[in-house]
Write a protein that holds these residues in place. Sequence first.
Motif, PDB file in Angstrom:
ATOM      1  N   LYS A  97       0.861  -1.189   0.000  1.00 34.45           N
ATOM      2  CA  LYS A  97       0.000   0.000   0.000  1.00 34.45           C
ATOM      3  C   LYS A  97       0.896   1.236   0.000  1.00 34.45           C
ATOM      4  O   LYS A  97       1.857   1.305   0.779  1.00 34.45           O
ATOM      5  N   ASP A  98       0.604   2.168  -0.865  1.00 33.72           N
ATOM      6  CA  ASP A  98       1.386   3.415  -0.975  1.00 33.72           C
ATOM      7  C   ASP A  98       2.867   3.126  -1.229  1.00 33.72           C
ATOM      8  O   ASP A  98       3.744   3.850  -0.748  1.00 33.72           O
ATOM      9  N   GLY A  99       3.161   2.042  -1.956  1.00 35.16           N
ATOM     10  CA  GLY A  99       4.543   1.697  -2.277  1.00 35.16           C
ATOM     11  C   GLY A  99       5.345   1.167  -1.106  1.00 35.16           C
ATOM     12  O   GLY A  99       6.572   1.187  -1.124  1.00 35.16           O
ATOM     13  N   LYS A 100       4.659   0.673  -0.073  1.00 30.79           N
ATOM     14  CA  LYS A 100       5.317   0.167   1.142  1.00 30.79           C
ATOM     15  C   LYS A 100       4.726  -1.189   1.524  1.00 30.79           C
ATOM     16  O   LYS A 100       3.606  -1.533   1.136  1.00 30.79           O
ATOM     17  N   LEU A 101       5.471  -1.929   2.353  1.00 29.48           N
ATOM     18  CA  LEU A 101       4.968  -3.178   2.907  1.00 29.48           C
ATOM     19  C   LEU A 101       3.922  -2.825   3.959  1.00 29.48           C
ATOM     20  O   LEU A 101       4.222  -2.140   4.937  1.00 29.48           O
ATOM     21  N   TYR A 102       2.684  -3.288   3.746  1.00 29.93           N
ATOM     22  CA  TYR A 102       1.558  -2.859   4.562  1.00 29.93           C
ATOM     23  C   TYR A 102       1.014  -3.974   5.453  1.00 29.93           C
ATOM     24  O   TYR A 102       0.854  -3.786   6.656  1.00 29.93           O
ATOM     25  N   ARG A 103       0.715  -5.123   4.880  1.00 26.80           N
ATOM     26  CA  ARG A 103       0.227  -6.282   5.635  1.00 26.80           C
ATOM     27  C   ARG A 103       1.054  -7.496   5.238  1.00 26.80           C
ATOM     28  O   ARG A 103       1.254  -7.757   4.054  1.00 26.80           O
ATOM     29  N   GLY A 104       1.508  -8.229   6.241  1.00 29.56           N
ATOM     30  CA  GLY A 104       2.260  -9.445   5.993  1.00 29.56           C
ATOM     31  C   GLY A 104       1.615 -10.620   6.690  1.00 29.56           C
ATOM     32  O   GLY A 104       1.192 -10.503   7.853  1.00 29.56           O
ATOM     33  N   TYR A 105       1.499 -11.720   5.984  1.00 31.47           N
ATOM     34  CA  TYR A 105       0.955 -12.959   6.534  1.00 31.47           C
ATOM     35  C   TYR A 105       2.050 -13.997   6.357  1.00 31.47           C
ATOM     36  O   TYR A 105       2.316 -14.436   5.239  1.00 31.47           O
ATOM     37  N   GLN A 106       2.713 -14.354   7.449  1.00 29.95           N
ATOM     38  CA  GLN A 106       3.970 -15.107   7.383  1.00 29.95           C
ATOM     39  C   GLN A 106       3.905 -16.394   8.192  1.00 29.95           C
ATOM     40  O   GLN A 106       3.308 -16.432   9.262  1.00 29.95           O
ATOM     41  N   MET A 107       4.559 -17.412   7.642  1.00 29.08           N
ATOM     42  CA  MET A 107       4.723 -18.677   8.350  1.00 29.08           C
ATOM     43  C   MET A 107       6.202 -19.031   8.286  1.00 29.08           C
ATOM     44  O   MET A 107       6.871 -18.770   7.289  1.00 29.08           O
ATOM     45  N   SER A 108       6.716 -19.627   9.374  1.00 30.29           N
ATOM     46  CA  SER A 108       8.122 -20.016   9.381  1.00 30.29           C
ATOM     47  C   SER A 108       8.306 -21.288  10.170  1.00 30.29           C
ATOM     48  O   SER A 108       7.481 -21.650  11.015  1.00 30.29           O
ATOM     49  N   GLN A 109       9.419 -21.929   9.863  1.00 27.07           N
ATOM     50  CA  GLN A 109       9.818 -23.131  10.608  1.00 27.07           C
ATOM     51  C   GLN A 109      11.341 -23.129  10.718  1.00 27.07           C
ATOM     52  O   GLN A 109      12.036 -22.931   9.735  1.00 27.07           O
ATOM     53  N   PHE A 110      11.805 -23.355  11.958  1.00 31.86           N
ATOM     54  CA  PHE A 110      13.240 -23.440  12.161  1.00 31.86           C
ATOM     55  C   PHE A 110      13.823 -24.593  11.375  1.00 31.86           C
ATOM     56  O   PHE A 110      13.152 -25.590  11.142  1.00 31.86           O
ATOM     57  N   SER A 111      15.090 -24.451  11.015  1.00 36.36           N
ATOM     58  CA  SER A 111      15.746 -25.520  10.255  1.00 36.36           C
ATOM     59  C   SER A 111      16.060 -26.700  11.156  1.00 36.36           C
ATOM     60  O   SER A 111      16.116 -26.609  12.352  1.00 36.36           O
TER      61      SER A 111
END
Length: 120
Positions: free
Chosen positions: A106-120
């Motif tokens: 939004k407006d050329g910026k990171l606005y909403r993030g939906y993230q998933m992660s798992q440690f190695s």
Amino acid sequence: MTPKELVLDFYKSDVILRKNEVQEFLHTDLVIEWNSTKGFVLLNYHDVLNLTEELSKAYVRSKMRITHVIEEGNMVSVRYSHFVKTIENPREEMLLAHFFVIWEIKDGKLYRGYQMSQFS
């Protein structure tokens, strides 16, 4: 700059370790919903800047190895592995975790993030 170009620039080597650079990418109303192996975390603009400061205290290098990028309108999905070099052992690169994130721009910026992660 397209949304895909913005996201790829954000994941360039070491950007996440430099607060001033990270700040340029983030919308002030940023929210990240992060599901990790340790549970759910909700981050805002200031939380991400604080996380950047903490990461810069522990790591001398940060590298994202991106395997997939998909752009649709103002949404960009990225799958990557995050590698770091610690202050204690700057010669050895170690895998920190695997990530998948969907970014709304939004407006050329990171606005909403939906993230998933798992440690190695």
